[in-house]
Enzyme design. Structure first.
Site, mmCIF file in Angstrom:
data_model
loop_
_atom_site.group_PDB
_atom_site.id
_atom_site.type_symbol
_atom_site.label_atom_id
_atom_site.label_comp_id
_atom_site.label_asym_id
_atom_site.label_seq_id
_atom_site.Cartn_x
_atom_site.Cartn_y
_atom_site.Cartn_z
ATOM 1 N N ASP A 244 0.176 -7.664 1.841
ATOM 2 C CA ASP A 244 0.687 -6.287 1.795
ATOM 3 C C ASP A 244 2.217 -6.314 1.731
ATOM 4 O OD1 ASP A 244 0.687 -3.562 1.811
ATOM 5 O OD2 ASP A 244 0.005 -3.326 3.885
ATOM 6 N N SER B 120 4.441 2.441 8.145
ATOM 7 C CA SER B 120 4.030 1.377 7.263
ATOM 8 C C SER B 120 5.170 1.023 6.332
ATOM 9 C CB SER B 120 2.884 1.901 6.419
ATOM 10 O OG SER B 120 1.880 0.979 6.397
ATOM 11 N N HIS C 233 0.811 -1.218 0.000
ATOM 12 C CA HIS C 233 0.000 0.000 0.000
ATOM 13 C C HIS C 233 0.846 1.270 0.000
ATOM 14 C CE1 HIS C 233 0.273 -0.244 4.463
ATOM 15 N NE2 HIS C 233 0.215 1.053 4.362
#
Ligand SMILES: *[C@@H]1O[C@H](CO)[C@@H](O)[C@H](O)[C@H]1NC(C)=O
Ligand SMILES: *[C@@H]1O[C@H](CO)[C@@H](O)[C@H](O)[C@H]1NC(C)=O
Ligand SMILES: *[C@@H]1O[C@H](CO)[C@@H](O)[C@H](O)[C@H]1NC(C)=O
Ligand SMILES: *[C@@H]1O[C@H](CO)[C@@H](O)[C@H](O)[C@H]1NC(C)=O
Ligand SMILES: *[C@@H]1O[C@H](CO)[C@@H](O)[C@H](O)[C@H]1NC(C)=O
Length: 246
Positions: A106, A199, A63
């Site tokens: 992810d 992230s 992402h």
């Protein structure tokens, strides 16, 4: 911000009165030479963490993809960009199974425009074997330049230790949690687990990158869901080979 920016912004200690809160601690400068600072551009600019797995390949979360992506290596304080290596990304490969809503699979590999110069501030990190299974109770470290308690991003690399939880804890919060693909991380009863990170950054156990900070349960509470790297080793080997072809 939001989905892509704020991770491990965890529970406020009960006595927090909007003042200073210790979310993690500042890393010793360049003690994590594999850390990559990522700037992606989509409809807007956003930041992620990542980590160097080969001289020209950075691993991060899917992402964190954008239309253009830059990687900065050898940086500790983003405001003091001395001796850094800023390298644009030539090609990004996301996992084919990535689901941008559940954030399952992810994981993404970035091929850099050129090879990084390895030195005391820039180095690769090892990956696990397929059968390396991170177990509940293990305590590992996550680092990043993500948002702080005051919602401002950090200029310096911060790190925090988090404990791996039993899969049921995440399954009870998220129906899509899958223990064979993901890690359930962060003890909700531990105040010190109020951490921050970015992230795409690595969850490092005994010097090996075992997880990728994701953001499936990106609410105020712990635990969090990370990508379990060992489950992706066949995909990683295949994709790295593809990216390293001339
Ligand atoms: C990447 O770096 C180049 C060169 O410094 C810059 O022109 C570009 O805007 C940067 N892109 C992002 C997404 O940061
Ligand atoms: C990555 O993001 C870019 C820009 O939004 C998009 O064009 C591209 O299709 C994305 N890659 C994948 C595999 O989704
Ligand atoms: C997920 O991807 C689909 C198809 O590319 C897009 O329409 C949708 O807006 C994306 N959702 C999120 C949460 O980014
Ligand atoms: C966040 O950063 C801005 C700009 O540096 C600053 O003005 C503001 O006071 C900071 N917010 C907090 C809550 O510290
Ligand atoms: C979890 O993922 C594995 C590997 O993709 C898959 O075989 C399994 O069916 C999944 N389990 C659940 C409960 O979805």
């Amino acid at each position: 911000m939001f989905l892509v920016l704020v991770f491990l912004v965890a529970v406020l200690p009960v006595n927090a009165e909007g003042g200073e809160i210790i979310w993690g601690t500042e890393s010793k400068p360049h003690s994590r030479p594999y850390m990559a600072f990522i700037r992606s551009k989509d409809t807007k600019l956003f930041r992620c963490g990542g980590f160097l797995v080969a001289r020209d390949i950075v691993m991060t979360a899917a992402h964190c993809n954008g239309s253009t992506i830059n990687v900065t290596l050898g940086v500790h304080n983003l405001k003091k960009q001395k001796n850094i290596q800023l390298i644009p990304v030539r090609k990004a490969i996301l996992h084919e199974g990535f689901n941008n809503e559940t954030l399952v699979n992810d994981i993404m590999l970035l091929k850099l425009e050129r090879k990084a110069q390895l030195n005391s501030a820039v180095d690769t990190i090892g990956l696990p074997k397929s059968k390396d299974w991170v177990k509940p109770g293990q305590v590992c470290t996550v680092a990043g330049w993500g948002s702080l308690a005051n919602c401002n991003s950090s200029n310096t690399l911060q790190e925090v230790n988090l404990e791996v939880q039993k899969g049921q804890k995440c399954r009870s919060m998220s129906q899509t949690y899958n223990d064979s693909l993901q890690l359930c991380v962060g003890n909700p009863s531990e105040n010190k687990a109020t951490g921050k990170g970015d992230s795409g950054g690595p969850f490092v156990c005994k010097g090996v990158a075992q997880g990728i900070v994701s953001c499936q349960l990106c609410t105020g509470t712990l635990p969090r869901v990370f990508t379990r790297i060992s489950s992706y080793m066949p995909w990683i080997r295949k994709t790295m080979k593809l990216l390293q072809e001339p």
